[in-house]
Design an enzyme around this catalytic site. Structure first.
Site, mmCIF file in Angstrom:
data_model
loop_
_atom_site.group_PDB
_atom_site.id
_atom_site.type_symbol
_atom_site.label_atom_id
_atom_site.label_comp_id
_atom_site.label_asym_id
_atom_site.label_seq_id
_atom_site.Cartn_x
_atom_site.Cartn_y
_atom_site.Cartn_z
ATOM 1 N N GLY A 99 23.696 30.844 69.375
ATOM 2 C CA GLY A 99 24.180 31.853 70.286
ATOM 3 C C GLY A 99 25.212 31.613 71.309
ATOM 4 O O GLY A 99 25.304 30.479 71.920
ATOM 5 N N TYR A 100 26.323 32.314 71.566
ATOM 6 C CA TYR A 100 27.253 32.140 72.466
ATOM 7 C C TYR A 100 27.280 33.158 73.573
ATOM 8 O O TYR A 100 28.213 33.193 74.421
ATOM 9 C CB TYR A 100 28.597 31.914 71.709
ATOM 10 C CG TYR A 100 29.275 33.107 70.921
ATOM 11 C CD1 TYR A 100 28.676 33.123 69.678
ATOM 12 C CD2 TYR A 100 29.806 34.316 71.386
ATOM 13 C CE1 TYR A 100 29.064 34.347 68.788
ATOM 14 C CE2 TYR A 100 30.177 35.191 70.755
ATOM 15 C CZ TYR A 100 29.729 35.343 69.580
ATOM 16 O OH TYR A 100 30.183 36.234 68.716
ATOM 17 N N GLY A 101 26.786 34.320 73.324
ATOM 18 C CA GLY A 101 26.845 35.594 74.010
ATOM 19 C C GLY A 101 25.535 35.968 74.453
ATOM 20 O O GLY A 101 24.749 35.194 75.393
ATOM 21 N N SER A 102 25.079 37.062 74.194
ATOM 22 C CA SER A 102 23.871 37.653 74.700
ATOM 23 C C SER A 102 22.517 36.928 74.406
ATOM 24 O O SER A 102 21.698 36.873 75.053
ATOM 25 C CB SER A 102 23.361 39.228 74.388
ATOM 26 O OG SER A 102 23.507 39.249 72.929
ATOM 27 N N GLU A 220 23.172 42.728 62.747
ATOM 28 C CA GLU A 220 24.592 42.821 62.552
ATOM 29 C C GLU A 220 25.388 44.161 62.721
ATOM 30 O O GLU A 220 25.022 45.010 61.604
ATOM 31 C CB GLU A 220 24.848 42.071 61.377
ATOM 32 C CG GLU A 220 26.449 42.089 60.820
ATOM 33 C CD GLU A 220 26.423 41.692 59.335
ATOM 34 O OE1 GLU A 220 27.501 42.060 58.717
ATOM 35 O OE2 GLU A 220 25.500 41.204 58.759
HETATM 36 C C1 BEZ Z 1 25.302 35.737 70.536
HETATM 37 O O1 BEZ Z 1 25.991 34.743 69.812
HETATM 38 O O2 BEZ Z 1 24.741 35.782 71.525
HETATM 39 C C2 BEZ Z 1 25.626 37.216 69.931
HETATM 40 C C3 BEZ Z 1 26.896 37.382 69.260
HETATM 41 C C4 BEZ Z 1 27.123 38.451 68.706
HETATM 42 C C5 BEZ Z 1 26.197 39.540 68.566
HETATM 43 C C6 BEZ Z 1 24.793 39.317 68.902
HETATM 44 C C7 BEZ Z 1 24.714 38.049 69.588
#
Ligand code: BEZ
Length: 342
Positions: A99-102, A220
């Protein structure tokens, strides 16, 4: 629900009907070709609507029944959900999810009891930059006003795309004088060595892995695709080098993983990436523009500003996130952001 409408049978009707019509009412004969054209035109186009098939234009960016990456809302009733899934199915392998975002501020499957069995490890991946270069119509924006969410871009794509260079020079390579930064940007291998992106990995135990994978495959959407990436587990803050700072349970999970030269566990994990070729990739955008969009956009998962602020809290040292936060705060001082209008 519409069934597929046959243009063929309709065309036959269109040929025959005007003919009989012209026999009964001969003075209508001059209109025969006109009637035929319009009747045929209707048949040519109407089956598309009646069959429920989207036109190619409508299909652009249309989601496929996937869950929202953040909201876990499910727009398609018959798509599998974790609630339907047999969560006790034994899989041989655990699932590792980067995880790198939400995912950094909203763990996967957080709404389900099984989430208590997931473990989070912080660390980094090498060779990527994170940018708000992915538009969002279904999480932090709407089709009418798309927001911005993050994606990651690999060093090879950065090196090959001069339009990405300024942003990377300004942030990840800011410690280098311009000629040295240019030399690094020209060499994908050297660039990969300069890029370390903080994030986390979730461990999903084998008994939940299959169900989680099925669920995540439905998440996705909007341009994100599943890829694999190598994650380096970091020592938790405050942990000593001797015990790694992990609990006994965590140590058990990490046991048996390959290690890097300094003994850190290495994990091959899955990751959602909005690659530069996906339709929602907006590409390099100056930070003032991105900040203005984030300041204004709101989507089903909430205000775009909230996404930025929660992410920035997770990685306070990231100068790119800092610069967006400062810009949004400046805009909010003049006009309240969408989050404070809610
Ligand atoms: C995430 O890594 O947090 C992430 C990235 C893209 C879509 C959903 C989550």
């Amino acid at each position: 629900m519409y069934t597929l409408y046959s243009p063929k049978s309709h065309s036959v009707t269109c040929l025959v009907a005007p003919f009989f019509f012209s026999r009964i009412f001969p003075y209508f004969s001059p209109f025969f070709p006109v009637a035929f054209f319009f009747c045929g035109a209707e048949s040519r186009f109407s089956y598309l609507k009646r069959s429920g098939c989207p036109s190619p234009a409508e299909d652009v960016g249309r989601h496929t029944g996937a869950c929202s990456a953040e909201t876990d809302k499910h727009p398609r009733a018959n798509a599998p959900t974790m609630a339907d899934a047999d969560t006790t199915t034994i899989d041989d392998e655990p699932l590792w999810l980067f995880g790198y975002g939400s995912l950094l501020f909203k763990p996967p499957l957080h709404h389900l009891p099984l989430s208590k069995d997931l473990r989070r490890f912080d660390g980094h991946v090498n060779g990527y930059v994170r940018r708000f270069w992915q538009s969002s119509y279904d999480n932090r924006g709407t089709p009418e006003y798309k927001g911005r969410v993050v994606t990651i871009v690999p060093a090879a794509a950065v090196a090959a795309t001069p339009a990405f260079h300024d942003s990377v020079r300004e942030h990840e390579l800011r410690h280098l004088p311009p000629p040295a930064a240019d030399a690094v940007l020209a060499d994908p291998a050297r660039l990969a060595g300069e890029l370390a992106l903080g994030g986390c990995v979730y461990y999903v135990p084998p008994q939940h892995a299959r169900a989680a994978r099925a669920y995540l495959d439905f998440r996705e959407k909007d341009g994100y695709a599943v890829e694999e990436i190598d994650f380096v587990v970091g020592t938790p803050a405050g942990g000593s080098a001797a015990d790694g700072g992990y609990s006994d349970e965590d140590r058990e999970i990490l046991a048996g993983l390959p290690r890097d030269a300094v003994g850190r566990p290495l994990i091959r994990c899955v990751v959602y990436v909005g690659s530069p070729t996906n339709e929602s990739f907006v590409g390099p955008e100056d930070n003032d523009t991105t900040a203005a969009i984030i300041h204004r956009a709101v989507g089903p998962s909430g205000p775009n500003v909230e996404y930025l602020m929660l992410l920035q809290e997770q990685d306070p040292e990231d100068t790119y996130l800092q610069s967006l936060k400062q810009r949004v705060e400046r805009l909010s001082a003049v006009e309240p952001s969408s989050s404070s209008r809610l």
